[in-house]
Motif scaffolding. Sequence first.
Motif, PDB file in Angstrom:
ATOM      1  N   ARG A  27      13.311 -21.232  31.021  1.00 18.74           N
ATOM      2  CA  ARG A  27      14.229 -22.194  32.608  1.00 18.74           C
ATOM      3  C   ARG A  27      14.508 -19.973  33.397  1.00 18.74           C
ATOM      4  N   ILE A  28      13.958 -20.245  34.532  1.00 18.30           N
ATOM      5  CA  ILE A  28      14.940 -18.640  34.651  1.00 18.30           C
ATOM      6  C   ILE A  28      16.595 -18.816  35.432  1.00 18.30           C
ATOM      7  N   VAL A  29      16.411 -17.727  35.468  1.00 20.57           N
ATOM      8  CA  VAL A  29      18.835 -17.558  35.758  1.00 20.57           C
ATOM      9  C   VAL A  29      18.067 -16.675  36.766  1.00 20.57           C
ATOM     10  N   TYR A  30      18.442 -17.323  37.998  1.00 20.20           N
ATOM     11  CA  TYR A  30      18.483 -15.971  38.937  1.00 20.20           C
ATOM     12  C   TYR A  30      19.759 -15.405  39.029  1.00 20.20           C
ATOM     13  N   GLY A  31      19.705 -14.342  39.992  1.00 25.23           N
ATOM     14  CA  GLY A  31      20.542 -13.326  40.037  1.00 25.23           C
ATOM     15  C   GLY A  31      22.028 -13.229  39.927  1.00 25.23           C
ATOM     16  N   TYR A  32      21.637 -12.992  38.297  1.00 29.47           N
ATOM     17  CA  TYR A  32      22.275 -12.449  36.888  1.00 29.47           C
ATOM     18  C   TYR A  32      22.035 -12.208  36.055  1.00 29.47           C
ATOM     19  N   ARG A  33      22.947 -10.808  35.743  1.00 26.31           N
ATOM     20  CA  ARG A  33      22.842 -10.284  34.442  1.00 26.31           C
ATOM     21  C   ARG A  33      23.535 -11.199  33.116  1.00 26.31           C
ATOM     22  N   TRP A  34      22.679 -11.453  32.772  1.00 21.30           N
ATOM     23  CA  TRP A  34      23.701 -12.585  31.558  1.00 21.30           C
ATOM     24  C   TRP A  34      23.024 -12.125  30.208  1.00 21.30           C
ATOM     25  N   TRP A  35      24.154 -13.129  29.101  1.00 24.81           N
ATOM     26  CA  TRP A  35      24.066 -13.103  27.991  1.00 24.81           C
ATOM     27  C   TRP A  35      24.679 -14.800  27.152  1.00 24.81           C
ATOM     28  N   PHE A  36      24.052 -15.103  26.058  1.00 26.48           N
ATOM     29  CA  PHE A  36      24.134 -15.714  25.012  1.00 26.48           C
ATOM     30  C   PHE A  36      25.837 -15.312  24.519  1.00 26.48           C
ATOM     31  N   THR A  37      26.750 -16.573  24.451  1.00 22.04           N
ATOM     32  CA  THR A  37      27.950 -16.009  23.966  1.00 22.04           C
ATOM     33  C   THR A  37      28.462 -16.965  23.671  1.00 22.04           C
TER      34      THR A  37
END
Length: 238
Positions: free
Chosen positions: A44-54
Amino acid sequence: MKHLFLFLCLFLCFSCEQEPLIGDCVPITPYDFSFNSQEGIDSRIVYGYRWWFTGVQEEEEEECEFIKPERIECPWFSAEKAYDSIIIVSVKQNNTDQKRYKNVNIKGNDGGTGKCSENTGGFKIIQCPPDVKKLSKEELLFSAEGGIDSVTVTNNISSWLYLRLSGSGINGGPESAPHSFNPPYIVEGSWFTISIPDEKKVIFSVNKNETGKERNFIAILDPDICGFSSVKISQSAE
């Protein structure tokens, strides 16, 4: 090389199907991942964010290994961040008789646009069991005199507490509406009663048939992404 191929396919396929998740602190919620019982991989693509697993919700969180914020290794699946915007999930073959699932938490920000300093969200990974028999019987036959019979849930139907009735013997009204419930639960129809004392048993009581015509209905349990289980109830004419 495998990840590069997935990356190219995603931009060709998902970019036209999914709306970018860019906005004023809306939850980061990629579409859920659904797998059959076989080993598999999906992205899947996650648009518009810098993200990480928590983290991983539900029980058994201690069995998962966090390899930096970009990868999670769990007993039956792994989740990986690739190319800053792609989630790659792979699952092992499901040899159990249960549907299994996990909720994975993610956190991120808007990449410096100023709209959202930090936000949270998540997605669910669902894997169906092999095609196993879930009910002890697939059909119950009653004479015109009526009677009582039951089926046993031979395999746990996770979150199966949902019942829908259909067929020639269903005449509309409350009995034809979907039922979501917690046992014990009773459904009273025009010529039958369904009693569900717990998650393992469903009891059918059928009145005497004085219509002169055969009648029947189908009780559908747990319609979900992994299919459903059903039992047909038939009563002969007088």
